[in-house]
Enzyme design. Sequence first.
Site, PDB file in Angstrom:
ATOM      1  N   LYS A  78      20.438 -26.744 -56.046  1.00 20.26           N
ATOM      2  CA  LYS A  78      20.243 -27.687 -54.944  1.00 20.26           C
ATOM      3  C   LYS A  78      19.891 -26.869 -53.707  1.00 20.26           C
ATOM      4  O   LYS A  78      20.450 -25.779 -53.505  1.00 20.26           O
ATOM      5  CB  LYS A  78      21.549 -28.478 -54.721  1.00 20.26           C
ATOM      6  CG  LYS A  78      21.446 -29.582 -53.668  1.00 20.26           C
ATOM      7  CD  LYS A  78      22.776 -30.363 -53.549  1.00 20.26           C
ATOM      8  CE  LYS A  78      22.681 -31.506 -52.560  1.00 20.26           C
ATOM      9  NZ  LYS A  78      23.963 -32.257 -52.457  1.00 20.26           N
ATOM     10  N   SER A 153      23.444 -37.347 -52.786  1.00 20.81           N
ATOM     11  CA  SER A 153      22.399 -36.525 -52.188  1.00 20.81           C
ATOM     12  C   SER A 153      21.767 -35.527 -53.156  1.00 20.81           C
ATOM     13  O   SER A 153      20.669 -35.047 -52.908  1.00 20.81           O
ATOM     14  CB  SER A 153      22.972 -35.740 -51.003  1.00 20.81           C
ATOM     15  OG  SER A 153      23.931 -34.797 -51.456  1.00 20.81           O
ATOM     16  N   SER A 177      27.989 -37.246 -54.240  1.00 22.58           N
ATOM     17  CA  SER A 177      26.623 -36.716 -54.289  1.00 22.58           C
ATOM     18  C   SER A 177      26.242 -36.004 -55.575  1.00 22.58           C
ATOM     19  O   SER A 177      25.074 -35.678 -55.779  1.00 22.58           O
ATOM     20  CB  SER A 177      26.384 -35.773 -53.112  1.00 22.58           C
ATOM     21  OG  SER A 177      26.137 -36.516 -51.951  1.00 22.58           O
TER      22      SER A 177
END
Lengths: 488, 482
Positions: A78, A153, A177
């Site tokens: 990420k 997210s 997330s």
Amino acid sequence: MAKAVNTLAALSQQLRTGSVSSRELTEDSLLRIARLNPALNAVITSCEDRALAAAAQADKALASGDVSPLLGIPMLHKDIFCTRDVRTTCASKMLAEFIPPYSATVVNRLETAGMISLGKCNMDEFAMGSSNETSFFGAARNPWDTARVPGGSSGGSAAAVAAGFATLATGTDTGGSIRQPAALCGITGLKPSYGRVSRYGMIAFASSMDQAGPMARTAEDCALVLSAMAGSDALDSTCSDQPVPNYAETLEQSISGLRIGVPKEFFSHHLDAAVADAIDRAIKELEQAGATIVDVSLPSTDLGVSTYYVIAPAEASANLSRYDGVRYGYRCENPADLEDLYTRSRSEGFGPEVKRRILVGTFTLSAASYDQYFMKAQQVRRVIANEYDTVLDNVDVIAGPSAPNTAFVLNDQSKSITDMYMEDVFTIGANLAGLPAISVPAGLVNGLPVGMQLIGRRFDEARLLNVAHQYQKRTDWHTLSPDLGGLV
Amino acid sequence: MQWEKVMGLEVHLQLATQSKIFSSSATTFGAAANSQTNPLDVALPGTLPVLNHSAVTQAIVFGLGIGADIGRVSRFDRKNYFYPDLPKGYQISQFFQPIVKEGIFDVPMEDGSLFPVRILRAHLEEDAGKSVHDAIPGHTGIDLNRAGTPLLEVVTEPDFRTATQVVAYLKALHALVTYLGISDGNMSEGSMRCDVNLSLRPKGESEYGTRTELKNINSFRFIERAIQIEADRQQDLLDSGDTVTQETRLFDPDKDETRAMRSKEVANDYRYFPDPDLLPIVIDDDTIDQIRASLPELPTAKRARYISDLGLGDYDANLLTQDRATAEFFEATCTICNNPKAAANWIVGELSAALNRVGNTINDCAIRPDGLAALITRIDDGTLSSKMAKTVFDALWAGESDVDRIILDKGLKQVSDAGALEAIVDELIAANSAQVDQYRAADASKQKKLIGFFVGQAMKASKGQANPQLLNQLLKEKLSAS
């Protein structure tokens, strides 16, 4: 819909038997990214040369008999994890050109374990969002339906794993997330206990809840990776020094006789009826595996969202103060004076959702509202954590839905900000209480994945992974992949 | 109207740790700009503070030094404000639960009394960096070397009524922290910075007036002046019926004035909240006992001991205990020469005067305790007269180290041999019969004056080396003899 290509565990076997090389895997992954990413926008930065160089190294080590389970396996991070000499944007204009001089502990540990980093995944800006739509680099798409969001997210990570870019991507989870995008993309995502994995080098959103975890196809893959990611870190005081078990060793334990609590508040009006049916069936599956299903209650569940949206923005408002245009990151053109430098750099560098949360956090921490908001929220947080602890005194694992709905369509104007915040209604509790939780694929509704969430006792990731693995042995939802033929 | 000053102090002490409070960067003063920084000091994304426990120990040492309560659980908070030299946009400080709680610090005054100052709290925090306005033309530079340096902010109750009390407190605080070895207390390098909160009220009134805060007065020299000027300014306002505005003011020693920095009304709302990156500091009894056992003798106790056990006066005892280096110098000297009063006289007198002339501290002094002790020993055994001693002292000051060598080289040996002196005296009496007769005819008070002539002649004859006491005694005997 097609059967999944591979799992990390399977690739690990193939690498060690020599039926495939790290270079081949890496080239396959890079090729797949190049082909599919234009449609999915799951990756912000890919690092071909670095990846191939690392793969060559891994192949050497494999040839010399190194049997480390993660050695040579390609993966993605990420874009919230700092990667030395590789652009780390947090999906924000503010950091669009930022190249860190150091790597996050998670990145270092997985690199040390021999994993090949292919690049950086799209996400909501500064991890603020549940749809990936707040990314400065544009929304990532859900591979199951590119008109829909992958969740957020960690939406880019979930989409990348679902689309077979790699068998693993790292994610972070502050309010859901990892779990919500894992659910929406049909993969397995684990949020460890707060303090299980170092936060060093992970760009902070809400420091008291942020936690990094693996996103993969299976619980077994998550177990292999968590063993390498977790553990104390001298660079993060909040990282626990509890010993890290070998999570793979306990996967095969029987769950017969295990007590699984199902909170009635997780089946409220927020939950889509078809999703509820899928979760019911998943829980029945656990019962058939020998677990005892117990009705439990987490009465303050609905307070979680408002509690979270006081605490998280408050912490974020301070965490994001460092982006001031002075030392690094976005700086406005020709500032007239210091005030102008601050105001315009931040107004132009941050997107609307980030600005909204900074404003909310600044407000709730102000002298006039501190007691009423921040203090109150801390008290409610304690109440919620106590409710979870009480329930977990009586059951081994809590089970329920990960998200209220399946993936929703992009740019859905009918979805208000608070509707969006309600996406996390079932996941936020584990963050407020610091508990480990995992989302596993548990069905399809209208061709879109549904995720079941399992929440465990603090630092009892082994039990969660065990239950999830046993569930996956009895089901094949985690083996399903979206049909991507039309995207190429 | 008669006005009374009411003052409270906030002193920032830089703690003497090797590295910063939350990072491994060094804290050396005067290094090249930004050379003592790492990703945390620059507040790069993802960096996290890790507490330097020696800062905690030093804070506890301070707390025990003033007999304060130690917070068994203290924690760090974020103080939020934007400034270019504050890289994170917040300062990590202790707002809600400081590590040192209430205590009373007894400040020795010049008259020998003790002035008790109530300490409200002392808390740990990180320093900011500094803006550099002259390095890059047209721009302001930022030097983050100092950012993250550990500070202990010591806050008093508004207990001060005179500038003398303030100065005495600061000197005592300086002495305490240097004794404890937790700060070098160097004001010019910013290791000790003082803010004075000052208000006036009619004498006899118990309510406080509106205060101003005088910022960063960085030398003992300026404190009294700054207080005087600010009190005068407030008094002029009050006497003419105006009111004092609550604000922060800066003392400008060049212009000899104070001027407003920023008004408290528009001051930041610092939005303090607990820092989630740091765990609470939990301190148990064992830790406190261990630290207590390691504390050195503190100035107040030392001072009392010098007076009661060594027989020194208040004045000398005060001066000798004002900093640890001086006290250690004194004690080392006494151990060798076993004459505390003489050691005290030399250190407080000649040595201090010489150091003041060149602006050095006792640490940079060429004379060491063994040299001074040897000098005192040679006075005590009659080898040196006080006049000769001064010559030896000057030689020591100039860098020589062996007292006996100096005496030999300079031919300073005092004639204390009674036989040799007797011969000189006999010769004098024989050669000066007129003066002898005059002496013998005079009364006692006149004799005291007249004997000076014989002393002078004898000293001349002995080339100044006659032991004055012995000479006096011999002259008195011989002159009154027949």
